[in-house]
Design an enzyme around this catalytic site. Structure first.
Site, PDB file in Angstrom:
ATOM      1  N   CYS A   1       0.827  -1.221   0.000  1.00 37.05           N
ATOM      2  CA  CYS A   1       0.000   0.000   0.000  1.00 37.05           C
ATOM      3  C   CYS A   1       0.848   1.252   0.000  1.00 37.05           C
ATOM      4  O   CYS A   1       0.834   2.031  -0.924  1.00 37.05           O
ATOM      5  CB  CYS A   1      -0.875   0.039   1.233  1.00 37.05           C
TER       6      CYS A   1
ATOM      7  N   GLU B   1       4.156   1.387   1.973  1.00 40.59           N
ATOM      8  CA  GLU B   1       5.316   1.157   2.813  1.00 40.59           C
ATOM      9  C   GLU B   1       6.631   1.271   2.038  1.00 40.59           C
ATOM     10  O   GLU B   1       6.892   0.485   1.139  1.00 40.59           O
ATOM     11  CB  GLU B   1       5.228  -0.238   3.451  1.00 40.59           C
TER      12      GLU B   1
END
Lengths: 844, 262
Positions: free
Chosen positions: A437, A439
Site C-alpha cells: 500500500c 510502505e
C-alpha cells in the site's frame, strides 16, 4: 535525465486479453500443494532450507504450464487465468473449513471443484502440526492469544500466509541472470572453511540458493519448449513468429542477462511470478520498473531494435499479467484486503541515488499502461519531489481523473529523511520504492515485514472504559474504573497504559510469527535476490537482509483524536456529563440500542457500499453474509431510545473535529498518534531490526470497525473506523485544503512504515486544465507541509445519488460547482441535481 | 501590528480552494452589500448591506458577519502553501467590494504584505476616487460589463452603465491588469450582436487583452426562496455549449483572447 512523452493508443490485443481474463470466476488449483507435499515427504529430516529448495525445484519441474492466447510475456502460476495455488505450509485449516463457502462469500470469492477439494483434503493430512501458523501459536504468550481473540489487533496476514512484502534486486537478474546468483553462491561456498562455526547453516543455505536458481532456469526452458511446440502447430504466420521469439527469450532468460527490452520484460516476469510460487506472501512489488528497465529500452531504441509502440505493448502485457496472479485468503483477511488485490506496487518517477530527477520515457509509459489496462494491478504509484517535472504531474493527474483510483502519490521529501532516520544510507533512501500500500523500503536489501498486523487504536480505549475486562476475561490491563478518574490527564494516561500493553502483546505476536517463518519456511529463492543473504549465509527470514523492520499498522487515529478531545472538552473542561454517563451512553450505542434491526440494515448497507468502492462485486449472497455477521456482532436488540444518550451524542457532535484545519485539534491528533508510533519504535524483532509504525488500514477499517463498539467521538458501534490518517468520514467539512492541512500536522516522519491519506473527488473537480492544475497544487501544497502519501477516489454520479440519499456519509465529498469546488452535501437539492445531470454530459 | 489589522468590514462567506477568479488556487472573501440589483444574481444574500436571515435546507441561517482584517487573514493564510505553488491568493467578491472600500483596500494590502496575488471581482460602479483606494494593492481587476445599451442595463440591474463604462476606460490605464467579464444571460445579452458590442468596447480599451464570457446558471435560485424573494428569471434556460461557442467566436473577431467561464 530528459524524457520524451509519447501517448500511444490502447492496443486491441490488450482489450482482447483482458476480456478473456475476466470471462470466468477465478479458481483454486491444487497442483502446487500436491507437488510440495510429495517433495516434503521425500526430504523428511533434511535441513529445512534445503527441503524448501527441493520442494521449489519439484514444483517447477512438474507444475502444469500454459501459454495463454496472444501472450507475449509468458509464465502462469495457474492453468486458468486469475486462478491460484494454495500454500499449506503456512496454514490450511481455514481453507478447508471454508471449502463450501469460498465460492459464495462476501469478499473475493473463488471457484473450487469437488475434485480439488478432495485432493487438498488428502494433502492437508500431511500438514497437520507442521505449519508456520501452528508453530507461531505455540510461540505466543497466552495473553497475546487472548488479545488476538478479542480483536485488539489482527496479525492474520503473516500468521496464515507467507510474508511477501518485498522488492528484490530485479536489476541484478536482468543484468546477469540467475547464472550470476549461482556464481555468487558458488564463490561463497568456496570460501567456506570446514572449521567455520556456522558452516552447517551457510553450506545448506548456499546450496539451497543454487538449487532454487537452477530450478527457475529449468522452468523457463519448459516454457521455451512449449512455445516452440505451439509455434509448430500455429497457422497464423505472425503468431508463429511471436511464439518463436518467446521461445528464444525463455531460452536465454532468466538464466542469462537480458539482451533486449523484450527479454528484459520476460526476465522481469519470471522473477515476479516465481516469487509467488515459492511463497504465498502478497505485495511482491516490482518497485522502480521505469528505472531498472530503462537501460534495455534505451539500448534497443539507440540500435533501432524497438519502437515506442512495441515497448508500450510489452509493458501493457506485463500490466495484464500482473492481474493474472491471484491468491485466496481466509474470509476475514479477504475483507481486509478486498478486491483480489495482490498489492504489487510499481512506482515511477522520483530521484535517483544521487538526488537527480529520474523521470524518463518509461515513467510516462507506465502511466499510459495503467490508462490502457484500467485494472487494479499493478498498484501503481508515483514518486514526487521538488524536482519532479510538471509534465509528469499532469500525466499522473490525468490518470487520477479516469477514476481508477490510481496512482498513489508519494512524497520523497518526507520518505527519504524518514528512511535515513531508520538507518538507511542516503543513497539507499533516495532509491526507495513502495511495497504494497504505502510502505517504503530499499529494494533488494530489505526485509521490511511491512504489513505485520492491523492495530485498532479504538480497542484500547474500550479497555479503559471496561478496566481491561471483556466478556469476563482480562484482555487489557487494569487501569481503574473510569468513574474514579478525576482529570483528563488521568484518563489519557489510562489510555496510554492500555496502548502500551496492547502494543507489547502485538510485538509478542509478530515476533512469534517471525520466528516461526524462520524456523519452518525460510525462502532460498527470494533470499538469493536480497542482499546480503549470500554474504551472511542465511535467508531473509533469518535476518539475511541488510535492513530489517517490522511494521504493524495502526488505524483509527481520527476516531481516537476526536474521542479523547471530546472527553477532554465535555467531561473535564465544560463538565457537560461525567465519564460514567459517557460509559453508559457508549454501552447503549448513543440510544440506538446495542443494535436494532434498522441499525443492522444501515450498517450492512454501509459495509456493502465500502466493499463495492474497493472493487468487490456485491450480490445478494454477499449482502446476506454481511448482514448475518453484523447481526452476530451486535448482541441483543434494544429499542429503548434514551434521550439522555442522544443528548450526549449531540454535544459530542458539536465539538470541533480533526480535519478542519483547527490548530488545537490537529495538534491534539498529532499527540494521539504518538501513543502508537512512539512506544512501537522501542521494540526489536528477531531478525535484528526494529519495529516502525505505519498509519494505514488497507480496507480493514470496515470489517474491524464492525468489531468495535461505540466510541466517544460520536461514532456508532460496528460502523467503520477512520481510514488511514484521513479524518473520520464526513467530519472534515471545510474543503480539501483544510482537510489536507490537518492531516499534514500529524508526524509523518515517525510513521516511517507509511501513512495513507484518502481524498474523494468528483470528476468535475478535475475538469479542464485549471482542474488538473489546482489538483496538482493540492498535492504539492500537502507535500510542502510534509504529508507523506495521498490518493484520490474520483467518484461517479451513482455515488452522488447515494450521497443525496445518505448525506451523513458524504460530508467531505468535493464537487466542482461553478467557478469553485464545494462540499456536495452543503449544496441545495436542486443544485445537487444540477451537478448530477451535468456529470452525465461529461466524458473523460 | 499593521495599520490595517483592526479595520472591520461585513462579509458573508469565505470560500477556500477556488480556482476560477484569478490565477491559481484562491480564497474568495465575499463582502456584503452591492450597488446593482442584477436579476440573475447568484448571491442575492450579498446585495443588502444588512445582516439577514436566509433559510437553507430547512434551517434559518444568519447571513453576514462583522469581522476584522486580522481575522479574515487568519483564515486566508491557512492556504498559503497552495498559493505559493500556484501563484494564487486572495480574491474579493460579493456583493461589491467597493461598497466597503477602506476594508477592501486593507484586505488587499494585508494580502500583498503576505506576498500573495490579489484580485477583485467588481462592477466598478462607483466614483473613481473610491476605486483608486484599492489599486495600489491590486494585481488583477476582474470587471463586469453587462451590456452596452444603458437602458437595458438599467432595466435588468437597476442602474445605467454610464459610470461603469467611464471607469472601464480609466481602469484600463490605471489598474495593473484588467480583464473584462460578461455574465451571459438569455433574454438580456445573449445575442452575438450584444456580446460583440461589449467585446468591441473592451478591445478598444488600452491594455485589455482578455474577456471572459460567464454562462448564466441558476445555482442561486434556491437562495431567493430562502430569503423570501421572487426569482424573476424563473423561466430561462442556461445557454448551451454550442451557443456559448458561437458567442465566443463573435467576441474573438475583435482580436481579444476569449475564455468561456472564469
Amino acid at each position: 535525465m530528459s524524457y520524451k512523452i509519447v501517448d500511444l493508443p490502447k492496443p486491441e490485443r490488450i482489450t482482447r486479453m483482458i476480456d478473456r481474463m475476466f470471462d470466468h470466476m477465478p479458481e483454486i488449483e491444487a497442483d502446487r500443494a500436491v507437488l510440495l507435499t510429495e517433495s516434503y515427504k521425500q526430504t523428511e529430516g533434511e535441513p529445512v532450507i534445503l527441503r524448501r529448495a527441493k520442494a521449489f525445484e519439484h514444483i517447477l519441474k512438474n507444475i502444469p504450464i500454459t501459454i495463454r492466447d496472444e501472450e507475449l510475456i509468458v509464465g502462469s502460476n495457474a492453468k486458468t487465468a486469475r486462478g491460484c495455488q494454495v500454500f499449506p505450509e503456512f496454514s490450511f485449516e481455514w481453507l478447508e473449513s471454508e471449502f463450501d463457502t469460498v465460492a459464495t462469500r462476501t469478499a473475493d470469492p473463488f471457484y473450487i471443484s469437488d475434485e480439488t477439494k478432495k485432493t487438498l483434503h488428502e494433502v492437508y493430512k500431511y500438514w497437520k502440526g507442521k505449519t508456520t501458523s501452528e508453530l507461531a501459536t505455540a510461540y505466543m504468550a497466552p495473553e497475546t492469544l487472548t488479545a488476538i481473540e478479542h480483536n485488539i489487533f489482527t496479525p492474520g496476514n503473516y500468521f496464515y500466509n507467507g510474508v511477501g512484502h518485498v522488492t528484490v534486486n530485479y536489476a541484478k537478474i536482468l543484468k546477469s541472470g540467475y547464472k550470476g546468483i549461482i556464481a555468487e553462491a558458488e564463490a561463497a561456498l568456496k570460501k567456506l572453511d570446514f572449521g567455520d562455526e556456522d558452516y552447517a547453516r551457510r553450506n545448506s543455505f548456499l546450496n539451497a540458493v543454487i538449487i532454487s536458481c537452477k530450478a527457475a532456469i529449468a522452468y523457463a526452458k519448459r516454457y521455451s519448449l512449449l512455445a516452440l511446440e505451439l509455434a509448430e502447430k500455429e497457422t497464423n504466420p505472425e503468431r508463429k513468429e511471436e511464439l518463436k521469439e518467446i521461445a528464444s527469450n525463455c531460452m536465454n532468460v532468466p538464466e542469462n542477462g537480458a539482451k533486449t527490452f523484450f527479454e528484459a520484460c520476460q526476465s522481469f516476469w519470471f522473477v515476479q511470478m516465481l516469487l509467488q510460487i515459492e511463497s504465498s506472501g502478497h505485495s511482491i512489488s516490482p518497485g522502480r520498473f521505469d528505472q531498472y528497465m530503462y537501460p534495455y529500452f534505451k539500448n534497443d531504441l539507440d540500435k533501432g531494435l524497438i519502437t515506442y509502440e512495441k515497448a508500450q505493448l510489452l509493458m501493457d502485457c506485463i500490466w495484464v499479467k500482473l492481474n493474472d496472479l491471484n491468491k485466496v485468503r481466509d474470509a476475514a483477511s479477504a475483507e481486509g484486503f478486498a478486491g483480489y488485490s495482490l498489492f504489487q506496487n510499481l512506482i515511477a518517477g522520483g530521484q535517483d541515488r544521487f538526488g537527480v530527477d529520474a523521470t524518463n520515457d518509461l515513467s510516462f509509459m507506465c502511466i499510459q499502461a495503467t490508462m490502457h489496462v484500467r485494472l487494479p494491478q499493478p498498484s501503481f504509484s508515483v514518486r514526487v519531489w521538488n524536482g519532479t517535472p510538471h509534465d509528469f504531474m499532469v500525466k499522473a493527474a490525468e490518470l487520477t481523473r479516469t477514476g481508477v483510483g490510481l496512482p498513489a502519490y508519494y512524497n520523497d521529501e518526507v520518505i527519504i529523511p524518514a528512511l535515513i532516520s531508520r538507518g538507511l544510507t542516503m543513497e539507499d533512501a533516495r532509491d526507495y520504492n513502495i511495497i504494497g500500500c504505502v510502505e517504503p523500503q530499499k529494494a533488494g536489501k530489505t526485509e521490511g515485514w511491512h504489513d505485520a498486523a492491523f492495530f485498532n487504536m479504538c480497542r484500547p480505549l474500550e479497555m479503559v472504559f471496561s478496566n481491561g475486562m471483556e466478556g469476563g476475561v482480562q484482555v487489557g490491563v487494569k487501569t481503574g474504573e473510569v468513574e474514579n478518574m478525576t482529570s483528563f490527564e488521568q484518563f489519557y494516561d489510562a489510555y496510554k497504559q492500555q496502548m502500551n500493553y496492547a502494543i507489547k502483546l502485538l510485538v509478542n505476536a509478530d515476533n512469534a510469527i517471525d520466528a516461526a517463518h524462520a524456523k519452518r519456511c525460510p525462502l532460498p529463492f527470494l533470499s538469493g535476490m536480497v542482499e546480503d543473504c549470500i554474504g551472511r549465509g542465511k535467508s531473509v527470514q533469518e535476518g539475511g537482509a541488510i535492513y530489517n523492520f517490522t511494521g504493524p499498522q495502526g488505524f483509527g487515529i481520527a476516531n481516537m483524536a476526536d474521542s479523547l478531545y471530546a472527553v477532554k472538552k465535555l467531561v473535564f473542561e465544560q463538565k457537560k456529563f461525567t465519564l460514567s454517563e459517557l460509559k453508559d451512553a457508549l454501552k447503549h450505542n448513543y440510544g440506538k440500542g446495542e443494535a436494532n434491526a434498522a441499525n443492522i440494515e444501515g450498517i450492512t448497507a454501509l459495509i456493502a457500499k465500502q466493499l463495492k468502492d474497493s472493487g468487490v462485486t456485491i450480490n445478494r449472497d454477499v449482502v446476506e453474509s454481511i448482514y448475518n455477521e453484523v447481526k452476530k456482532n451486535s448482541g441483543n436488540a434494544d429499542n429503548n431510545v434514551n434521550s439522555k444518550y442522544v443528548e450526549i451524542k449531540e454535544l459530542i457532535d458539536e465539538v470541533p473535529k480533526f480535519g478542519n484545519d483547527i490548530t488545537e485539534v490537529d495538534e491534539f491528533a498529532r499527540d494521539v498518534a504518538y501513543t502508537y508510533t512512539r512506544p512501537l519504535e522501542t521494540y526489536k524483532n528477531p531478525r535484528g531490526g526494529i519495529f516502525q509504525a505505519g498509519l494505514y488500514p488497507v480496507s480493514a477499517n470496515v470489517p474491524l470497525g464492525a468489531q468495535t463498539g461505540a466510541t466517544p467521538d460520536g461514532r456508532y458501534a460496528y460502523t467503520p473506523v477512520a481510514d488511514g490518517v484521513s479524518p473520520s468520514a464526513g467530519k472534515d467539512v471545510k474543503g480539501p485544503t483544510a482537510s489536507a492541512n490537518s492531516v499534514s500536522k500529524l508526524d509523518h516522519f515517525i510513521a516511517s512504515n507509511g501513512t495513507l491519506f484518502n481524498m474523494k473527488f468528483h470528476p468535475s473537480a478535475l475538469q479542464g486544465k485549471s482542474g488538473i492544475e489546482s489538483f496538482i497544487t493540492l498535492i504539492r501544497g500537502y507535500f510542502d507541509q510534509k504529508g507523506s502519501h495521498m490518493q484520490f477516489n474520483v467518484v461517479s454520479r451513482e455515488t452522488l445519488r447515494d450521497a443525496q440519499a445518505h448525506p451523513e456519509k458524504y460530508k467531505s465529498l468535493v464537487v466542482r460547482v461553478a467557478g469553485y469546488s464545494a462540499l456536495f452535501t452543503t449544496l441545495s437539492r436542486s443544485l445537487q441535481d444540477d451537478i448530477i445531470n451535468r456529470t452525465e454530459q461529461m466524458n473523460f | 501590528m499593521n495599520w490595517y489589522d483592526e479595520i472591520k468590514g461585513r462579509i458573508f462567506n469565505i470560500q477556500r480552494f477556488s480556482i476560477h477568479d484569478g490565477p491559481g488556487v484562491r480564497t474568495i472573501v465575499f463582502l456584503k452589500g452591492c450597488v446593482l440589483r442584477c436579476r440573475w444574481c447568484c448571491n442575492p444574500e450579498s446585495q443588502s448591506r444588512e445582516i439577514e436571515t436566509m433559510v437553507s435546507d430547512g434551517k434559518a441561517k444568519t447571513v453576514g458577519q462583522d469581522i476584522t482584517v486580522r481575522e479574515v487573514m487568519q483564515e486566508v493564510i491557512r492556504d498559503m502553501p497552495y498559493y505559493r505553488r500556484s501563484g494564487g491568493g486572495l480574491t474579493l467578491s460579493g456583493g461589491e467590494c467597493l461598497c466597503q472600500a477602506d476594508f477592501s483596500a486593507a484586505l488587499l494590502a494585508a494580502a500583498k504584505d503576505m506576498g500573495i496575488n490579489t484580485a477583485i471581482e467588481s462592477t466598478a460602479c462607483m466614483e473613481f476616487d473610491v476605486i483608486e483606494k484599492l489599486l495600489p494593492y491590486l494585481d488583477l481587476y476582474l470587471m463586469d460589463i453587462k451590456h452596452m445599451n444603458s437602458e437595458k442595463h438599467k432595466e435588468f440591474t437597476k442602474r445605467d452603465n454610464k459610470l461603469i463604462l467611464e471607469n472601464a476606460a480609466k481602469l484600463a490605464v490605471k489598474a495593473k491588469k484588467l480583464i473584462i467579464r460578461v455574465p451571459v444571460v438569455p433574454t438580456f445579452n445573449d445575442t452575438e450582436e450584444e456580446i460583440g458590442d461589449i467585446a468591441r468596447f473592451a478591445a478598444g480599451l488600452p491594455n485589455v487583452k482578455e474577456i471572459h464570457l460567464l454562462p448564466y446558471h441558476r445555482l442561486g435560485q434556491g437562495k431567493y426562496e430562502g430569503l423570501g424573494r421572487e426569482y424573476s428569471l424563473k423561466n430561462i434556460e442556461p445557454p448551451n455549449r454550442e451557443h456559448m461557442e458561437r458567442l465566443a467566436r463573435a467576441a474573438e473577431k475583435t482580436g481579444l483572447y476569449v475564455q468561456i467561464g472564469g
